[in-house]
Design an enzyme around this catalytic site. Structure first.
Site, PDB file in Angstrom:
ATOM      1  N   THR A  59      -6.025   6.334  -2.665  1.00  0.00           N
ATOM      2  CA  THR A  59      -5.255   5.147  -2.998  1.00  0.00           C
ATOM      3  C   THR A  59      -5.676   4.622  -4.355  1.00  0.00           C
ATOM      4  OG1 THR A  59      -4.766   2.824  -2.573  1.00  0.00           O
ATOM      5  CG2 THR A  59      -6.768   3.631  -1.560  1.00  0.00           C
ATOM      6  N   ARG A 116       4.327 -15.010 -22.095  1.00  0.00           N
ATOM      7  CA  ARG A 116       5.163 -13.931 -21.556  1.00  0.00           C
ATOM      8  C   ARG A 116       4.470 -13.333 -20.334  1.00  0.00           C
ATOM      9  NH1 ARG A 116       7.868 -15.834 -24.951  1.00  0.00           N
ATOM     10  NH2 ARG A 116       9.097 -14.844 -26.611  1.00  0.00           N
ATOM     11  N   ARG A 138       0.605   3.857 -11.506  1.00  0.00           N
ATOM     12  CA  ARG A 138       0.385   4.720 -10.332  1.00  0.00           C
ATOM     13  C   ARG A 138       0.803   6.167 -10.612  1.00  0.00           C
ATOM     14  NH1 ARG A 138       2.907   2.851  -4.652  1.00  0.00           N
ATOM     15  NH2 ARG A 138       4.502   4.405  -5.029  1.00  0.00           N
ATOM     16  N   HIS A 162       4.602   0.231 -11.093  1.00  0.00           N
ATOM     17  CA  HIS A 162       4.335   1.642 -10.779  1.00  0.00           C
ATOM     18  C   HIS A 162       3.937   2.467 -11.995  1.00  0.00           C
ATOM     19  CE1 HIS A 162       6.748   0.057  -7.497  1.00  0.00           C
ATOM     20  NE2 HIS A 162       6.223   0.993  -6.733  1.00  0.00           N
ATOM     21  N   ASP A 174      -5.505   1.726  -5.064  1.00  0.00           N
ATOM     22  CA  ASP A 174      -6.037   0.368  -4.843  1.00  0.00           C
ATOM     23  C   ASP A 174      -7.563   0.362  -4.659  1.00  0.00           C
ATOM     24  OD1 ASP A 174      -3.372  -0.357  -4.812  1.00  0.00           O
ATOM     25  OD2 ASP A 174      -3.220  -0.272  -2.634  1.00  0.00           O
ATOM     26  N   ARG A 195      -2.708  -4.266  -3.948  1.00  0.00           N
ATOM     27  CA  ARG A 195      -2.573  -4.912  -2.633  1.00  0.00           C
ATOM     28  C   ARG A 195      -3.518  -6.106  -2.508  1.00  0.00           C
ATOM     29  NH1 ARG A 195       1.404  -3.209   0.012  1.00  0.00           N
ATOM     30  NH2 ARG A 195       0.971  -4.837   1.529  1.00  0.00           N
ATOM     31  N   GLY A 201       1.783   5.511  -0.311  1.00  0.00           N
ATOM     32  CA  GLY A 201       2.161   5.508  -1.727  1.00  0.00           C
ATOM     33  C   GLY A 201       1.474   6.666  -2.431  1.00  0.00           C
ATOM     34  N   MET A 216      -0.927  -3.925  -9.714  1.00  0.00           N
ATOM     35  CA  MET A 216      -0.966  -3.603  -8.277  1.00  0.00           C
ATOM     36  C   MET A 216      -2.398  -3.643  -7.744  1.00  0.00           C
ATOM     37  SD  MET A 216       1.606  -0.475  -7.624  1.00  0.00           S
ATOM     38  CE  MET A 216       3.365  -0.642  -7.606  1.00  0.00           C
ATOM     39  N   ASP A 252      -5.306   3.778   4.299  1.00  0.00           N
ATOM     40  CA  ASP A 252      -5.640   3.283   5.638  1.00  0.00           C
ATOM     41  C   ASP A 252      -4.514   3.493   6.653  1.00  0.00           C
ATOM     42  OD1 ASP A 252      -4.175   1.451   4.245  1.00  0.00           O
ATOM     43  OD2 ASP A 252      -5.190  -0.312   5.060  1.00  0.00           O
ATOM     44  N   ARG A 309       6.140   6.442   3.936  1.00  0.00           N
ATOM     45  CA  ARG A 309       5.295   5.521   4.711  1.00  0.00           C
ATOM     46  C   ARG A 309       5.720   5.557   6.184  1.00  0.00           C
ATOM     47  NH1 ARG A 309       2.377   2.538   0.958  1.00  0.00           N
ATOM     48  NH2 ARG A 309       3.392   2.122  -1.026  1.00  0.00           N
ATOM     49  N   ASP A 363      -9.187   0.373  -1.977  1.00  0.00           N
ATOM     50  CA  ASP A 363      -9.520  -0.644  -0.971  1.00  0.00           C
ATOM     51  C   ASP A 363      -9.866  -0.050   0.396  1.00  0.00           C
ATOM     52  OD1 ASP A 363      -7.009   0.262  -0.359  1.00  0.00           O
ATOM     53  OD2 ASP A 363      -6.117  -1.709  -0.023  1.00  0.00           O
TER      54      ASP A 363
HETATM   55  O1  F6P Z   1      -0.962   1.057  -2.002  1.00  0.00           O
HETATM   56  C1  F6P Z   1      -0.610   1.439  -3.266  1.00  0.00           C
HETATM   57  C2  F6P Z   1       0.397   0.521  -3.836  1.00  0.00           C
HETATM   58  O2  F6P Z   1       0.645   1.045  -5.102  1.00  0.00           O
HETATM   59  C3  F6P Z   1       0.010  -0.963  -3.908  1.00  0.00           C
HETATM   60  O3  F6P Z   1      -0.839  -1.240  -4.969  1.00  0.00           O
HETATM   61  C4  F6P Z   1       1.369  -1.610  -4.000  1.00  0.00           C
HETATM   62  O4  F6P Z   1       1.354  -2.911  -3.449  1.00  0.00           O
HETATM   63  C5  F6P Z   1       2.238  -0.723  -3.196  1.00  0.00           C
HETATM   64  O5  F6P Z   1       1.627   0.542  -3.150  1.00  0.00           O
HETATM   65  C6  F6P Z   1       3.633  -0.571  -3.731  1.00  0.00           C
HETATM   66  O6  F6P Z   1       4.355   0.206  -2.873  1.00  0.00           O
HETATM   67  P1  F6P Z   1       5.791   0.804  -3.118  1.00  0.00           P
HETATM   68  O7  F6P Z   1       5.599   2.156  -3.700  1.00  0.00           O
HETATM   69  O8  F6P Z   1       6.379   0.866  -1.762  1.00  0.00           O
HETATM   70  O9  F6P Z   1       6.516  -0.092  -4.062  1.00  0.00           O
END
Ligand code: F6P
Length: 342
Positions: free
Chosen positions: A124, A266, A275, A272, A126, A170, A10, A168, A102, A71, A128
Site C-alpha cells: 500500500t 491555491r 500512486r 492518483h 499509504d 487514508r 488500490g 492521499m 488490510d 476492491r 498504514d
Molecule cells: O489505499 C490507497 C489509496 O490510494 C488511498 O490513499 C486513497 O484514499 C484510496 O486508495 C483511493 O482509492 P481509489 O483508487 O478507489 O480512488
C-alpha cells in the site's frame, strides 16, 4: 505443485515486481503459477491467466499490476467464500499468494481459517499496515509527491502564494509527513493530530507579518478538524469494505483561510498521480524480496503468514496480527515534521 497469485485493493508501484519474483522462485521449485485477475473477483469468476517467467521478465520496471485489481470483498457476495474455495480446487491450486493491503489480507486471513492455503504480501502506498516497517508502493508515492511539491514551491514562491496540497494516505499521515518533510513544507497536517483552523490562521499571519507570503501547506486526505468526528469525503458511498472515498480537506482549508486572510492561495490535490508510475529502486528491491520470500513461506507450509520488513530483514508475521489495527504515523516522524515548520 501449482500456486495462484493475485493483487487486490488500490494498485501501487511494485506490484509487478512481486509478481515477477513469485513466478521466478516458483519456477525454480518446479511449480506452475496461475495469475488470478482482478483480486478476489478473479477467483469468484474464474478469471485467470497462466504465468511463465518469460511473460513477466522486466515487469518490475512498470507501475500498476499486470493482473489488474479490484476492491472485491467475497464475504459480501452470496456463497462468495465457498465459491472461491471451490474454484481454487477446480484450478488445482495448492496455495495462493495474496498481495494486498488490510482489506485484501483481511479476506485472506478469513479464507485461511476456512481451509484455503494462503500467504500474504503487504502492499500500500499509504504505509498504514501493521506488522511491517514499510509496505512497497510507499517510497514510490512519496518520491512522486516530493517532486510535485518541489515544483509547486517554485511557482508558489514566484507568485507569493499560499499553496495547499492534499495528498492521499487514508487515515494515516505517512505520505503527508514524508513528502512534506522532504520538500520542506511550512506546515504538515496529518490525521494523527486534528487541525485547529485558528492556529493555522495565526501561523500564516505570523509568516505574512515577517514578509513571508509564499507558504507550502501539505495536508493528508484523512486529516480531521478539531471537534469534528471524521475526515471529509467526496460523497456518502462506501466500497465493499465499508470505506468512504476521502478527499476535500485541502479545498475546505483553502476556503476557510480565504475567509480569514487576504492572500493569494491555491489548492492542489495530487490524487492518483503519486500512486501510478514506475517504482523506485527501494520499492523494486523490497517487492522482489517479498515475492521470493512469499513463495518460500509456501514451501515451508507457513500459511496464514505474511512477509514483512523488520529493520532491514524480511521476516514473517501472522496476517491476523498485521490486519488487526492500522499503523498510524510514527510519533517520532510526526515530531520531526513539527520541528521543521517555519
Ligand atoms: O489505499 C490507497 C489509496 O490510494 C488511498 O490513499 C486513497 O484514499 C484510496 O486508495 C483511493 O482509492 P481509489 O483508487 O478507489 O480512488
Amino acid at each position: 505443485m501449482k500456486i495462484g497469485v493475485l493483487t487486490g485493493g488500490g494498485d501501487c508501484a511494485g506490484l509487478n515486481a512481486v509478481i515477477r519474483a513469485v513466478v521466478k522462485r516458483a519456477e525454480e521449485y518446479g511449480w506452475g503459477v496461475v495469475g488470478i485477475r482482478y483480486g478476489w473477483a478473479g477467483l469468484i469468476k474464474l478469471d485467470t491467466m497462466p504465468l511463465k517467467f518469460k511473460d513477466v521478465a522486466g515487469i518490475q520496471r512498470t507501475g500498476g499490476t499486470i493482473l489488474k485489481t479490484s476492491r472485491t470483498n467475497p464475504f459480501k457476495y452470496p456463497d462468495g467464500p465457498e465459491t472461491i474455495i471451490k474454484n481454487a480446487r477446480e484450478l488445482g491450486l495448492d496455495a495462493i499468494v495474496a498481495i494486498g493491503g488490510d482489506d485484501t489480507l483481511g479476506v485472506a486471513a478469513k479464507l485461511c481459517r476456512m481451509g484455503l492455503k494462503i500467504v500474504g504480501v503487504p502492499k500500500t502506498m499509504d504505509n498504514d499496515l501493521s506488522g511491517t516497517d514499510f509496505t512497497f508502493g510507499f517510497d514510490s508515492a512519496v518520491n512522486e509527491a516530493m517532486h510535485a511539491l518541489d515544483n509547486i514551491v517554485t511557482t508558489g514562491e514566484s507568485h507569493d502564494r499560499v499553496m495547499v496540497v492534499e495528498v492521499m494516505g487514508r487515515h494515516a499521515g505517512w505520505v503527508a509527513a514524508y513528502a512534506g518533510i522532504a520538500a520542506g513544507a511550512n506546515l504538515i497536517l496529518v490525521p494523527e493530530e486534528p487541525i485547529c483552523l485558528d492556529d493555522i490562521v495565526l501561523f500564516l499571519k505570523g509568516r505574512f507579518d515577517k514578509g513571508e507570503k509564499a507558504t507550502l501547506i501539505v495536508v493528508a486526505e484523512g486529516a480531521v478538524l478539531k471537534n469534528e468526528t471524521g475526515a471529509l469525503a467526496y460523497d456518502n458511498k462506501v466500497d465493499e469494505f465499508g470505506h468512504v472515498r476521502l478527499g476535500g480537506i485541502g479545498q475546505f482549508l483553502t476556503d476557510e483561510i480565504k475567509k480569514h486572510l487576504k492572500c493569494e492561495i491555491r489548492c492542489v490535490s495530487l490524487g492518483h498521480t503519486i500512486r501510478g508510475g514506475p517504482p523506485t529502486t527501494f520499492d523494486r528491491v523490497l517487492s522482489s524480496r517479498f515475492g521470493l520470500a512469499a513463495v518460500d513461506l509456501i514451501k515451508e507450509g507457513k500459511f496464514g503468514m505474511m512477509v514483512a520488513l523488520k529493520g532491514t530483514q524480511v521476516v514473517s508475521v501472522s496476517i491476523d496480527d498485521a490486519t488487526s489495527k492500522m499503523k498510524a504515523l510514527d510519533p517520532e516522524i510526526h515530531k520531526v515534521s513539527k520541528a521543521l515548520i517555519y
